[in-house]
Write a protein that holds these residues in place. Structure first.
Motif, PDB file in Angstrom:
ATOM      1  N   LEU A 185       7.220 -14.261  -1.890  1.00  0.00           N
ATOM      2  CA  LEU A 185       6.361 -14.878  -1.923  1.00  0.00           C
ATOM      3  C   LEU A 185       5.657 -13.688  -2.615  1.00  0.00           C
ATOM      4  O   LEU A 185       4.188 -13.948  -3.687  1.00  0.00           O
ATOM      5  CB  LEU A 185       5.737 -15.292  -0.979  1.00  0.00           C
ATOM      6  CG  LEU A 185       6.522 -16.948  -0.082  1.00  0.00           C
ATOM      7  CD1 LEU A 185       5.712 -17.351   1.073  1.00  0.00           C
ATOM      8  CD2 LEU A 185       5.749 -17.963  -1.502  1.00  0.00           C
ATOM      9  N   ASN A 188       6.251 -12.362  -5.982  1.00  0.00           N
ATOM     10  CA  ASN A 188       6.161 -13.684  -6.849  1.00  0.00           C
ATOM     11  C   ASN A 188       4.800 -14.352  -6.766  1.00  0.00           C
ATOM     12  O   ASN A 188       3.823 -15.032  -6.692  1.00  0.00           O
ATOM     13  CB  ASN A 188       6.526 -14.818  -7.044  1.00  0.00           C
ATOM     14  CG  ASN A 188       7.100 -15.907  -9.101  1.00  0.00           C
ATOM     15  OD1 ASN A 188       5.641 -14.738  -9.326  1.00  0.00           O
ATOM     16  ND2 ASN A 188       7.117 -16.622  -8.453  1.00  0.00           N
ATOM     17  N   SER A 191       1.837 -17.233  -7.516  1.00  0.00           N
ATOM     18  CA  SER A 191       2.633 -18.830  -8.204  1.00  0.00           C
ATOM     19  C   SER A 191       3.524 -19.665  -6.731  1.00  0.00           C
ATOM     20  O   SER A 191       3.361 -19.359  -5.395  1.00  0.00           O
ATOM     21  CB  SER A 191       4.229 -18.369  -8.797  1.00  0.00           C
ATOM     22  OG  SER A 191       3.770 -17.332  -9.721  1.00  0.00           O
ATOM     23  N   ARG A 192       3.652 -21.197  -7.009  1.00  0.00           N
ATOM     24  CA  ARG A 192       3.923 -21.682  -5.343  1.00  0.00           C
ATOM     25  C   ARG A 192       5.390 -21.712  -5.370  1.00  0.00           C
ATOM     26  O   ARG A 192       6.059 -22.598  -6.771  1.00  0.00           O
ATOM     27  CB  ARG A 192       3.145 -22.723  -5.687  1.00  0.00           C
ATOM     28  CG  ARG A 192       3.152 -23.937  -3.828  1.00  0.00           C
ATOM     29  CD  ARG A 192       2.169 -25.247  -4.758  1.00  0.00           C
ATOM     30  NE  ARG A 192       2.264 -26.001  -5.201  1.00  0.00           N
ATOM     31  CZ  ARG A 192       3.171 -26.738  -5.516  1.00  0.00           C
ATOM     32  NH1 ARG A 192       4.100 -26.918  -4.174  1.00  0.00           N
ATOM     33  NH2 ARG A 192       3.090 -27.759  -6.607  1.00  0.00           N
ATOM     34  N   PRO A 193       6.100 -22.031  -4.065  1.00  0.00           N
ATOM     35  CA  PRO A 193       7.408 -22.634  -4.792  1.00  0.00           C
ATOM     36  C   PRO A 193       7.842 -23.901  -4.429  1.00  0.00           C
ATOM     37  O   PRO A 193       6.134 -24.239  -3.316  1.00  0.00           O
ATOM     38  CB  PRO A 193       7.971 -21.682  -3.315  1.00  0.00           C
ATOM     39  CG  PRO A 193       7.093 -21.916  -1.843  1.00  0.00           C
ATOM     40  CD  PRO A 193       5.660 -21.912  -3.092  1.00  0.00           C
ATOM     41  N   ILE A 221      15.095 -20.583  -4.008  1.00  0.00           N
ATOM     42  CA  ILE A 221      13.976 -21.312  -3.961  1.00  0.00           C
ATOM     43  C   ILE A 221      13.061 -20.560  -5.777  1.00  0.00           C
ATOM     44  O   ILE A 221      13.368 -19.702  -6.244  1.00  0.00           O
ATOM     45  CB  ILE A 221      13.157 -19.377  -3.153  1.00  0.00           C
ATOM     46  CG1 ILE A 221      13.332 -19.088  -2.127  1.00  0.00           C
ATOM     47  CG2 ILE A 221      11.042 -20.777  -2.855  1.00  0.00           C
ATOM     48  CD1 ILE A 221      12.251 -18.742  -1.204  1.00  0.00           C
ATOM     49  N   ARG A 222      12.965 -21.920  -5.935  1.00  0.00           N
ATOM     50  CA  ARG A 222      12.047 -22.117  -6.961  1.00  0.00           C
ATOM     51  C   ARG A 222      11.127 -22.188  -7.327  1.00  0.00           C
ATOM     52  O   ARG A 222      10.411 -22.408  -6.675  1.00  0.00           O
ATOM     53  CB  ARG A 222      13.256 -23.207  -8.090  1.00  0.00           C
ATOM     54  CG  ARG A 222      12.877 -23.069  -9.064  1.00  0.00           C
ATOM     55  CD  ARG A 222      13.135 -24.490 -10.152  1.00  0.00           C
ATOM     56  NE  ARG A 222      13.050 -26.227  -9.558  1.00  0.00           N
ATOM     57  CZ  ARG A 222      12.441 -26.736  -9.851  1.00  0.00           C
ATOM     58  NH1 ARG A 222      11.472 -26.285 -10.675  1.00  0.00           N
ATOM     59  NH2 ARG A 222      12.413 -27.398  -9.747  1.00  0.00           N
ATOM     60  N   PHE A 223       9.790 -21.511  -8.159  1.00  0.00           N
ATOM     61  CA  PHE A 223       9.314 -21.125  -8.102  1.00  0.00           C
ATOM     62  C   PHE A 223       8.094 -22.258  -9.623  1.00  0.00           C
ATOM     63  O   PHE A 223       9.068 -22.583 -10.520  1.00  0.00           O
ATOM     64  CB  PHE A 223       8.395 -20.312  -8.234  1.00  0.00           C
ATOM     65  CG  PHE A 223       8.918 -18.857  -6.777  1.00  0.00           C
ATOM     66  CD1 PHE A 223       7.459 -18.908  -5.810  1.00  0.00           C
ATOM     67  CD2 PHE A 223       9.483 -18.501  -6.714  1.00  0.00           C
ATOM     68  CE1 PHE A 223       8.125 -17.913  -4.970  1.00  0.00           C
ATOM     69  CE2 PHE A 223       9.953 -17.748  -5.540  1.00  0.00           C
ATOM     70  CZ  PHE A 223       8.552 -17.600  -4.757  1.00  0.00           C
ATOM     71  N   ASP A 224       7.088 -22.498  -9.841  1.00  0.00           N
ATOM     72  CA  ASP A 224       6.440 -23.493 -10.292  1.00  0.00           C
ATOM     73  C   ASP A 224       5.784 -22.802 -11.474  1.00  0.00           C
ATOM     74  O   ASP A 224       5.331 -23.195 -12.151  1.00  0.00           O
ATOM     75  CB  ASP A 224       5.021 -23.760  -9.790  1.00  0.00           C
ATOM     76  CG  ASP A 224       4.066 -22.666  -9.481  1.00  0.00           C
ATOM     77  OD1 ASP A 224       4.388 -22.141  -9.051  1.00  0.00           O
ATOM     78  OD2 ASP A 224       2.816 -23.281  -8.932  1.00  0.00           O
ATOM     79  N   ASN A 225       6.235 -21.980 -11.502  1.00  0.00           N
ATOM     80  CA  ASN A 225       5.792 -20.493 -13.277  1.00  0.00           C
ATOM     81  C   ASN A 225       7.317 -20.372 -13.832  1.00  0.00           C
ATOM     82  O   ASN A 225       7.718 -19.473 -14.147  1.00  0.00           O
ATOM     83  CB  ASN A 225       5.123 -19.502 -12.296  1.00  0.00           C
ATOM     84  CG  ASN A 225       6.210 -18.608 -11.371  1.00  0.00           C
ATOM     85  OD1 ASN A 225       6.648 -18.637 -10.852  1.00  0.00           O
ATOM     86  ND2 ASN A 225       5.869 -16.939 -11.767  1.00  0.00           N
ATOM     87  N   ASN A 314       2.395 -19.592   5.012  1.00  0.00           N
ATOM     88  CA  ASN A 314       3.627 -19.973   4.503  1.00  0.00           C
ATOM     89  C   ASN A 314       5.195 -19.370   4.051  1.00  0.00           C
ATOM     90  O   ASN A 314       5.871 -20.382   3.650  1.00  0.00           O
ATOM     91  CB  ASN A 314       3.268 -18.799   3.100  1.00  0.00           C
ATOM     92  CG  ASN A 314       1.558 -19.649   2.585  1.00  0.00           C
ATOM     93  OD1 ASN A 314       1.589 -21.233   2.687  1.00  0.00           O
ATOM     94  ND2 ASN A 314       0.756 -18.352   1.723  1.00  0.00           N
ATOM     95  N   ILE A 318       8.894 -22.417   3.828  1.00  0.00           N
ATOM     96  CA  ILE A 318      10.638 -22.597   3.343  1.00  0.00           C
ATOM     97  C   ILE A 318      11.442 -22.129   4.018  1.00  0.00           C
ATOM     98  O   ILE A 318      12.319 -23.123   3.797  1.00  0.00           O
ATOM     99  CB  ILE A 318      10.292 -21.527   2.574  1.00  0.00           C
ATOM    100  CG1 ILE A 318       8.959 -21.097   1.812  1.00  0.00           C
ATOM    101  CG2 ILE A 318      11.375 -20.442   2.075  1.00  0.00           C
ATOM    102  CD1 ILE A 318       8.728 -19.364   0.829  1.00  0.00           C
TER     103      ILE A 318
END
Length: 337
Positions: A185, A188, A191-193, A221-225, A314, A318
């Motif tokens: 976290l 990156n 950005s949000r997972p 984990i894929r992030f919103d960016n 946070n 996950i």
């Protein structure tokens, strides 16, 4: 509260609690170990005697009621953490809590709210962020010198699975990989997972799989960016305790972590070897001291520590998604939980 030295009461006199106690008693500027509490008869007294601490309790509430204690360090089993954080905050004590701070999001929310309502510092034991290499990598990412994060990776491999019988179910996500999730976290930021997919099995001790023990896992984990991160864990690295991280960005790559105990490479007839750490308290010794020193500074100067209750929540989100992913055998969308 006008303090010059933070008087700390330790809750939990097991392996990790004893290590924290030694640091507080001997190595942490601005802090003094004042009391030890443990429910097991004789455990607190034994540790207190060894470190020259006057007060030992078998009643945790008695420690929390002690007016000569400013803060507590919680090092009890994970499933007890949240309620102890809440009780300590309500008693007006600043709180350092070993990870995980909670094992449900509701627990995490209540713990954070209790600390906020009481106006006390709440710091969580994500020691990896106090290790020099990881701290430097996170700072470089925040400063933008590594560009936009595209890929990142974090690894935890424990040096040996002793007795698997007492290990609670889902420990690999809630207590081991929780460090890696926090690291990723911070690799990156901003950005949000949004999606988590986990694979896990019992490869070290397959005979304990039917009892719920999973000792090997890989998480994506894929992030919103659009960035993608991976975390992996195994409970038995025969060569030693292994913690490493890597973040690949648009301007370069950063690597953190080292399994070496020292910089000496040994050349023998049997081959080339290096000395590796057998315990987390060996590999990350300086980081453990640094995180407790920051706790003391945060109290004395009114600062916010690096590893907060929100950070713990946070990472927990996950971890809980990983459990769902393993149970349902599919990726979990965090926004739909």
């Amino acid at each position: 509260m006008n303090l010059k030295t933070v008087r700390v009461g330790l809750i939990g006199a097991g392996r990790m609690g004893s290590f924290h106690a030694e640091n507080l008693a001997l190595r942490v500027p601005g802090a003094r170990l004042t009391a030890v509490a443990d429910l097991q008869p004789g455990a607190a007294q034994k540790l207190a005697d060894r470190l020259g601490v006057e007060k030992a309790y078998t009643d945790i509430q008695a420690l929390l009621n002690d007016s000569e204690i400013d803060a507590v360090a919680i090092a009890t089993p994970a499933r007890t953490h949240a309620e102890l954080v809440i009780a300590a905050a309500r008693a007006g004590k600043h709180v350092f809590c070993e990870k995980p701070m909670a094992v449900t999001l509701d627990e995490a929310d209540r713990a954070i709210a209790a600390a906020q309502d009481a106006g006390v510092v709440l710091q969580v034991g994500f020691n990896r962020r106090f290790s020099a290499g990881f701290a430097a990598a996170i700072e470089a990412v925040r400063a933008g010198t590594n560009g936009t994060t595209q890929l990142s990776r974090s690894v935890t491999r424990d040096p040996g699975l002793r007795d698997p019988a007492p290990i609670p179910q889902w420990t690999i996500f809630l207590e081991t990989l929780i460090h890696d999730f926090d690291t990723l976290l911070h690799f990156n930021p901003g950005s949000r997972p949004v999606e988590v997919y986990a694979l896990a099995d019992a490869l070290v001790r397959p005979d304990f799989k039917d009892k719920g023990l999973l000792d090997t896992a890989v998480v994506t984990i894929r992030f919103d960016n659009g960035a993608i991160a991976t975390a992996e864990a195994n409970f038995q690295a025969v060569y030693g305790y292994d913690v490493r991280g890597e973040v690949f960005g648009s301007k370069g790559m950063l690597q953190a972590g080292n399994i070496n105990q020292d910089n000496c490479v040994r050349y023998h007839a049997e081959g080339i070897a290096i000395a590796t750490s057998r315990m987390d308290t060996d590999l990350l010794r300086e980081a453990y001291v640094a995180e407790m020193a920051e706790f003391a500074r945060a109290i004395l100067h009114g600062d916010t520590p690096r590893a907060t209750g929100t950070d713990a929540r946070n990472a927990l989100e996950i971890a809980l998604a990983c459990i769902e992913s393993v149970q349902q055998r599919k990726p979990i969308l965090l926004g739909e939980r």
